[in-house]
Design a protein around this motif. Structure first.
Motif, short mmCIF file in Angstrom:
data_model
loop_
_atom_site.label_atom_id
_atom_site.label_comp_id
_atom_site.label_asym_id
_atom_site.label_seq_id
_atom_site.Cartn_x
_atom_site.Cartn_y
_atom_site.Cartn_z
N LEU A 1 -30.15 -58.62 -10.84
CA LEU A 1 -31.52 -58.39 -11.29
C LEU A 1 -31.59 -57.30 -12.35
N ALA A 2 -30.74 -56.27 -12.18
CA ALA A 2 -30.82 -55.12 -13.07
C ALA A 2 -30.15 -55.36 -14.41
N LEU A 3 -29.05 -56.09 -14.42
CA LEU A 3 -28.25 -56.23 -15.64
C LEU A 3 -28.38 -57.60 -16.30
N TYR A 4 -29.02 -58.54 -15.62
CA TYR A 4 -29.10 -59.89 -16.18
C TYR A 4 -30.55 -60.37 -16.16
N ASP A 5 -30.88 -61.13 -17.15
CA ASP A 5 -32.21 -61.73 -17.24
C ASP A 5 -32.37 -62.78 -16.14
N SER A 6 -33.48 -62.68 -15.42
CA SER A 6 -33.66 -63.56 -14.26
C SER A 6 -33.86 -65.01 -14.66
N LEU A 7 -34.34 -65.27 -15.89
CA LEU A 7 -34.61 -66.65 -16.31
C LEU A 7 -33.35 -67.31 -16.86
N THR A 8 -32.75 -66.70 -17.88
CA THR A 8 -31.62 -67.33 -18.57
C THR A 8 -30.26 -66.95 -17.98
N LYS A 9 -30.25 -65.93 -17.09
CA LYS A 9 -29.01 -65.40 -16.50
C LYS A 9 -28.12 -64.73 -17.53
N LEU A 10 -28.66 -64.45 -18.71
CA LEU A 10 -27.92 -63.72 -19.74
C LEU A 10 -28.03 -62.22 -19.49
N PRO A 11 -27.10 -61.42 -20.07
CA PRO A 11 -27.25 -59.96 -19.98
C PRO A 11 -28.61 -59.52 -20.53
N ASN A 12 -29.17 -58.45 -19.91
CA ASN A 12 -30.45 -57.94 -20.41
C ASN A 12 -30.22 -56.74 -21.33
N ARG A 13 -31.29 -56.04 -21.67
CA ARG A 13 -31.19 -54.93 -22.62
C ARG A 13 -30.26 -53.83 -22.12
N LEU A 14 -30.35 -53.50 -20.82
CA LEU A 14 -29.56 -52.40 -20.29
C LEU A 14 -28.07 -52.69 -20.42
N MET A 15 -27.68 -53.90 -20.04
CA MET A 15 -26.27 -54.24 -20.15
C MET A 15 -25.84 -54.34 -21.62
N LEU A 16 -26.72 -54.88 -22.44
CA LEU A 16 -26.40 -54.98 -23.87
C LEU A 16 -26.17 -53.60 -24.47
N ASP A 17 -27.02 -52.63 -24.10
CA ASP A 17 -26.88 -51.28 -24.63
C ASP A 17 -25.50 -50.72 -24.30
N SER A 18 -25.04 -50.93 -23.07
CA SER A 18 -23.71 -50.45 -22.68
C SER A 18 -22.61 -51.15 -23.47
N GLU A 19 -22.75 -52.47 -23.67
CA GLU A 19 -21.74 -53.22 -24.43
C GLU A 19 -21.69 -52.77 -25.88
N ILE A 20 -22.86 -52.48 -26.47
CA ILE A 20 -22.91 -52.03 -27.88
C ILE A 20 -22.16 -50.71 -28.04
N HIS A 21 -22.45 -49.76 -27.14
CA HIS A 21 -21.81 -48.45 -27.26
C HIS A 21 -20.30 -48.55 -27.04
N SER A 22 -19.86 -49.40 -26.11
CA SER A 22 -18.43 -49.58 -25.89
C SER A 22 -17.76 -50.19 -27.11
N ALA A 23 -18.42 -51.19 -27.71
CA ALA A 23 -17.86 -51.86 -28.90
C ALA A 23 -17.75 -50.88 -30.07
N ILE A 24 -18.77 -50.04 -30.25
CA ILE A 24 -18.74 -49.07 -31.36
C ILE A 24 -17.67 -48.02 -31.13
N ASP A 25 -17.51 -47.57 -29.88
CA ASP A 25 -16.46 -46.59 -29.58
C ASP A 25 -15.09 -47.17 -29.90
N ARG A 26 -14.84 -48.42 -29.53
CA ARG A 26 -13.55 -49.05 -29.86
C ARG A 26 -13.37 -49.20 -31.36
N ALA A 27 -14.46 -49.56 -32.05
CA ALA A 27 -14.38 -49.76 -33.50
C ALA A 27 -14.00 -48.47 -34.21
#
Length: 869
Positions: A438-464
């Protein structure tokens, strides 16, 4: 005629009798002297022997343990003798190898009686140093073996008869026996002292009794039993406690008859409570030949009590549902409580078959690495280690267990065992997974939501930054979605979103992330890029995938999307800037005709769009500083009665140039440019002043205000908020503070401290936008909150079965934790009725009222909204 003395037989007889009389008197005197076991006693004995034998000096020598030499122990010298008045060093210690005549004579137990001239050269030189003319040495024997000798010295030559030599030998033998007896007595005394010391160290009571049951010796006592003085010479049955005495009387005849030891336990009642004793009886032979028994009474009270305590503890552990296990240092199961059988789905009788098996035999293969890391950590720390894993059961199924493991070490620090507590957390784990979903995924599409996306963006930028690669981010908007939603309803719109999401996800690379941003917007994250052509190719595939036909409720649609891409670090320096750049690019693609893809680097006039944004920011700053923003109030109603319980204070801005500006625009803008604290202060000042007016008018509804992250982090925030209340003559109980779930979880430990300070001051805490952040059950339980406000996105999904199930789960969770529930976004009566059935206490939304000026809000507070229920 005078008789010849030399031929007179009576003279010889009288001389012999006189000699005997002299030595008998010397014998009596020497016995008295030898009774003194000190050094003076031996000196007196030498004096007596010297006078009886008419010797100028008498010496006492003792052999070394190896019998290779003799040392002078004591010596007596006649003060009138011509012998030297000092003892030369060679005479203090005699090496037998240097004086063969002396050594050989003494070795065979014979008397050495020689004048100086009759001695070998070595002995002559030794005696000449002190003026000796006559030497007499008599060996001291023990069981026929010499252990020393007596030495008699004269400064003139003396003739001694055989009778006198025999008498001297007899006296010397008596001296030897006295010395041996003294040594034996000393050894016995030392042994007895050692025995008493040993018994005292053991803190045991030890005594000896005879065949009649009389205590004849006591070596040590016990504080709760009669003293040694009371026991000595008394019968067992008359002096010892009955419980102990009766047992001793029972065992004693058998011990003495069979000459075998026995052992038994006994409990003695004392004023200090029961004393538990372990008694050992051992037969011994007394000097008179009778059989005696030695009793050793060992106090085992502490051991018995500890054993009882351990048994009680073990019984208690056996009652627990958690399994307590002991592992060997190599991880094999050594011991366990009965709860292990339940975890492993075994019959209790089958638990023994698991003993000796490695714990890893029942760890799910996918959790093996985590368990290896946990056990490795135990080797490096003295703290408990907690690990969750799947335990394989006997029936092949598995359950989630949480293991708390700790190392047991020897005094020198070596690992001796591992102890652990295992408990079944299957339900908790599944609930947490559900909440995580419920917290990390959109309940309708089952895709990651904003909170999880924010974490993925910061991890990707740190690696870059580390690997010198690029990160592409694209905003995706579904064209004309609002028209489809309005024309065919939310259910059709939701099905369209689900199908489009599935088609978009189908063309992604393995490490790409597709997230739902909200409404009809999606975000695509492409990390670890080295070639930007990959981004352009994926953009074309995404647009093509979206245009594939979708059949919904018998109707075929061909949706289109607008995409805007930006790249780190080419177009932005942070995750926030990257999102903003991609968002602007997507809007540019939408404004240029939809069904279009734009890239930030290809738009030359994007700065013009930025100028308009900057102008609005500048006017917002002026409006906040000049107090031009207004505060509107949205009612929160009682779900059962429709009564207005409280009102939420919300900022509204009417710009002179652009008219009413949406809070969804100016509030994030205020956060971005650092004006959110000033904006929050403006809302607090206006709403507190209005609340004072309402209190003066007799209204009792509470005020709900939103607290920003920057305010919550401010050290003096609690103090300043209380000062504001005092200025308006308000109390903390008049105000409910709303903190969004994501803000409450940012720097969780620090925020928790601030929230507790607010709660301690009397403020009621509400967790706003609940369900959009990620809080574990333990965090939610620890938060000092009294209320949760379920985010509007969940109310908008109540027309779907999944949406209703999710809402029911959240409401049950909140009610189970004793929290008051407020549901936001209630837009129709059907939604209100459904929430009533779930037990929701408070509702808020456009169905009841949008945010309104203070005058309208006051009207609702007075009249209520019962007509809406």
């Amino acid at each position: 005629m005078q008789r010849n003395v030399l031929s007179d037989p009576d003279f010889e007889l009288r001389s012999e009798l006189g000699l005997l009389q002299t030595y008998f008197e010397a014998f009596d005197s020497m016995v008295a002297a030898l009774l003194d076991t000190g050094r003076e006693g031996m000196l007196d004995a030498l004096h007596i022997l010297a006078e009886a034998s008419k010797s100028s000096a008498a010496c006492f020598y003792l052999n070394t343990p190896d019998n290779q030499a003799a040392h002078l122990v004591s010596a007596w010298r006649d003060p009138d003798t011509r012998l030297a008045d000092f003892t030369p060093d060679p005479c203090r210690s005699l090496d037998y190898s240097a004086y063969p005549l002396l050594a050989d004579t003494l070795a065979v137990g014979m008397v050495l009686s020689k004048s100086l001239l009759e001695l070998p050269l070595a002995e002559q030189m030794l005696m000449a140093q002190i003026g000796v003319r006559q030497l007499l040495c008599i060996p001291l024997l023990e069981k026929g073996e010499p252990f020393g000798f007596l030495c008699f010295l004269n400064d003139t030559e003396v003739q001694r008869s055989r009778s006198e030599l025999r008498l001297l030998a007899m006296l010397s033998n008596h001296v030897a026996q006295a010395l041996v007896k003294q040594r034996v007595e000393q050894e016995l005394m030392c042994n007895q002292q050692r025995l008493r010391a040993l018994v005292g160290v053991l803190q045991d009571m030890v005594f000896e009794c005879n065949q009649q049951g009389v205590i004849i010796s006591v070596w040590s006592g016990h504080p709760d039993l009669p003293s040694a003085e009371m026991l000595q010479g008394r019968a067992i049955i008359s002096v010892l406690p009955y419980e102990l005495a009766s047992e001793l009387v029972h065992y004693l005849p058998r011990i003495l008859k069979n000459k075998e030891s026995a052992q038994f336990n006994c409990t003695v009642q004392t004023p200090n409570g029961p004393v538990y004793l372990l008694i050992r009886l051992q037969p011994v032979q007394a000097p008179n030949g009778q059989n005696h028994a030695v009793a050793l009474v060992h106090d085992v009270t502490v051991l018995m009590l500890e054993d009882a305590q351990r048994k009680t503890m073990l019984d208690t552990l056996n009652l627990l549902e958690e399994a307590v296990i002991d592992l060997s240092p190599t991880g094999e199961l050594v011991r366990t409580t009965p709860a292990w059988a339940k975890l492993r789905a075994l019959d209790l009788r089958e638990v023994a078959s698991d003993l000796g098996q490695p714990l890893f035999a029942w760890v799910h293969p996918n959790d093996g690495l985590a368990m290896v890391e946990a056990l490795s950590k135990i080797l490096k720390t003295t703290e408990p280690v907690t690990q969750r894993f799947r335990l394989v059961q006997a029936n092949g199924e598995h359950m989630w267990v949480e293991a708390r493991l700790i190392a047991h070490r020897t005094p020198d620090g070596l690992l001796s065992a591992i102890r652990g507590v295992l408990r079944d957390v299957t339900i908790t784990h599944l609930n947490e997974q559900h909440i995580t979903q419920l917290a990390l995924y959109d309940s309708l599409t089952k895709l990651p939501n904003r909170l999880m996306l924010d974490s993925e963006i910061h991890s990707a930028i740190d690696r870059a930054r580390v690997e010198n690669t690029k990160v592409a981010l694209g905003f995706i908007d579904l064209d004309h979605f609002k028209q489809i939603n309005d024309a065919f309803g939310h259910q059709i719109g939701d099905e369209l979103l689900v199908n489009v999401a599935r088609q978009l996800a189908g063309v992604l690379r393995e490490n790409d992330v597709l997230a739902r941003w909200g409404g009809d917007e999606f975000v695509i994250l492409m990390p670890d890029l080295t070639d930007l052509n990959v981004m352009r190719e994926l953009a074309d595939r995404l647009r093509t995938a979206a245009r594939q036909g979708v059949t919904i409720d018998g109707m075929e649609t061909q949706p289109t999307i607008s995409l805007g891409f930006a790249v780190f670090p080419d177009n932005a320096e942070s995750g926030e800037e990257l999102l903003s750049a991609a968002d602007h690019t997507m809007y540019h693609a939408k404004h240029t005709g939809r069904n279009n893809v734009c890239f930030y680097s290809d738009i030359v006039h994007l700065k013009a769009l930025g100028r308009e944004h900057v102008a609005i920011q500048s006017r917002l700053s002026t409006a906040i500083r000049n107090n031009r923003l207004q505060v509107f109030y949205q009612p929160i109603v009682d779900a059962r009665t429709g009564e207005v319980i409280s009102v939420e204070a919300l900022a509204r801005w009417q710009d002179e140039q652009s008219g009413w500006i949406s809070p969804e625009l100016f509030i994030p803008m205020a956060e971005k440019v650092g004006l959110i604290q000033e904006l929050s202060e403006l809302v607090i000042q206006q709403s507190f002043s209005k609340l004072r007016e309402w209190r003066d008018a007799g209204l009792t509804q509470k005020l709900m205000i939103n607290i920003s992250r920057s305010q919550l982090f401010q050290p003096q925030f609690v103090t300043q908020l209380n000062e504001r209340l005092m200025q308006h003559r308000l109390r903390a109980e008049d105000v409910i503070l709303e903190i969004t779930e994501s803000v409450a979880l940012t720097d969780y430990s620090r925020q928790l401290r601030h929230l507790r300070q607010l709660n301690a001051s009397g403020f009621e805490i509400a967790i706003d936008d609940f369900g959009t952040g990620y809080s574990s059950l333990s965090q939610l339980h620890e938060m000092p909150a009294q209320m949760i406000k379920i985010d509007v996105s969940f109310a908008l999904r109540l027309h779907t079965e999944d949406g209703r199930r999710i809402m029911q789960a959240i409401v049950q969770l909140g009610l189970g934790l004793g929290l008051e529930i407020v549901v936001e976004g209630v837009e129709n009566l059907e939604t209100a009725r459904f929430l009533q059935g779930l037990g929701v206490q408070r509702m808020q939304g456009f169905y009841f009222s949008e945010a309104v000026p203070s005058g309208v809000a006051e009207l609702w507070m007075r009249l209520g909204l019962q007509a809406k229920i």
